[in-house]
Design an enzyme around this catalytic site. Structure first.
Site, PDB file in Angstrom:
ATOM      1  N   SER A  57       0.856  -1.192   0.000  1.00 46.30           N
ATOM      2  CA  SER A  57       0.000   0.000   0.000  1.00 46.30           C
ATOM      3  C   SER A  57       0.886   1.234   0.000  1.00 46.30           C
ATOM      4  O   SER A  57       2.009   1.208   0.520  1.00 46.30           O
ATOM      5  CB  SER A  57      -0.895   0.027   1.242  1.00 46.30           C
ATOM      6  OG  SER A  57      -1.587   1.266   1.352  1.00 46.30           O
ATOM      7  N   TYR A  84      -1.887  -0.811  10.568  1.00 50.02           N
ATOM      8  CA  TYR A  84      -1.988  -0.993   9.118  1.00 50.02           C
ATOM      9  C   TYR A  84      -0.810  -0.339   8.405  1.00 50.02           C
ATOM     10  O   TYR A  84      -0.143  -0.967   7.572  1.00 50.02           O
ATOM     11  CB  TYR A  84      -3.295  -0.403   8.596  1.00 50.02           C
ATOM     12  CG  TYR A  84      -3.456  -0.566   7.102  1.00 50.02           C
ATOM     13  CD1 TYR A  84      -3.810  -1.795   6.556  1.00 50.02           C
ATOM     14  CD2 TYR A  84      -3.236   0.499   6.227  1.00 50.02           C
ATOM     15  CE1 TYR A  84      -3.945  -1.961   5.188  1.00 50.02           C
ATOM     16  CE2 TYR A  84      -3.368   0.344   4.864  1.00 50.02           C
ATOM     17  CZ  TYR A  84      -3.725  -0.886   4.346  1.00 50.02           C
ATOM     18  OH  TYR A  84      -3.838  -1.048   2.990  1.00 50.02           O
TER      19      TYR A  84
END
Length: 262
Positions: free
Chosen positions: A148, A162
């Site tokens: 990501s 995350y």
């Protein structure tokens, strides 16, 4: 030089975790269109079988929860019942957790780190022999980690585990690439930006507003991610090792002080 088949995946076997929806499904659909036989896995069996049926006979469901090492080994065993070689592994299954710093729980740390970091390592380990059997100097096997842009730059949200997990997975991509390249297995990653999905609710529910902060002035679409995955999985990407391809419309590398959730 013949470039007509650079992006084809005819005869290749792929396994995609989190393959029943969103990014995993988009990549699975792209691989099938390029001629691959694709196994998709997700913890929700009904969704997994439904997606496999939708994508056609070259897409096979292998439902499994890979959030534990035991689950990774179980998925590898399921695959071994069908295939002795694995050309492409896509570690896509992932989780996110958002909560204010003062109350951020251990469960929100462990769940995300286990699925986003530990599982890609142990699933790659579990299917190492099929990957090694498929790879050769002329046609390496591929491991593609879905990371990501949140592992490349900060976002404004309190998603501590995350963001940390995705940065760790980007670095782990390099570590695994250095070890596995000698076995003719190339490890790379794709860092998506803002795509409307169940995980990225900001892009899904407020797409027009999010798009304003992206240099390309639009959200990502399924073809953008499928194309990057096909490139890395195919002959076209055989000389890419350990790198992360950022597919985000310029948010990380061409933005001027903009911060958008992705």
């Amino acid at each position: 030089m013949d470039t007509s088949k650079l992006f084809r995946l005819d005869g290749r076997v792929a396994l995609i975790t989190g393959g029943s929806r969103n990014i995993g499904k988009w990549i699975a659909e792209g691989f099938v269109a390029q001629g691959a036989k694709v196994y998709i896995s997700s913890r929700k069996a009904d969704a997994c079988f439904a997606t496999a049926e939708e994508l056609g006979p070259n897409c096979i469901a292998l439902p499994q929860d890979v959030s534990t090492v035991a689950g990774c080994k179980a998925l590898a065993a399921q695959l071994a019942e069908h295939e002795s070689k694995l050309d492409i592994l896509v570690n896509n299954a992932g989780a996110a957790w958002g909560e204010p710093f003062a109350g951020f729980p251990e469960s929100g740390w462990d769940k995300v780190m286990d699925l986003n970091v530990k599982s890609p390592f142990f699933l790659t380990q579990a299917v190492f022999e099929p990957l090694k059997a498929a790879g050769s100097a002329g046609q390496p096997a591929k491991v593609i980690n879905i990371t990501s842009i949140d592992g490349q730059r900060l976002n404004p949200w309190e998603t501590y585990s995350y963001q940390t997990s995705k940065a760790a997975l980007i670095y782990m991509t390099k570590v695994l690439a250095a070890r596995l390249v000698k076995d003719n297995i190339n490890v790379t990653s794709i860092a998506p930006g803002a795509y409307p999905s169940d995980m990225n609710k900001a892009a899904r529910d407020h797409g027009a507003e999010v798009a304003k902060g992206i240099p390309s002035k639009r959200l990502g679409v399924p073809e953008d991610l499928a194309a990057a995955a096909i490139y890395l999985a195919s002959r076209a990407g055989d000389y890419v090792v350990g790198d992360t391809i950022t597919v985000d419309g310029g948010l990380v590398h061409a933005a001027l002080g903009t911060s958008i959730d992705a």
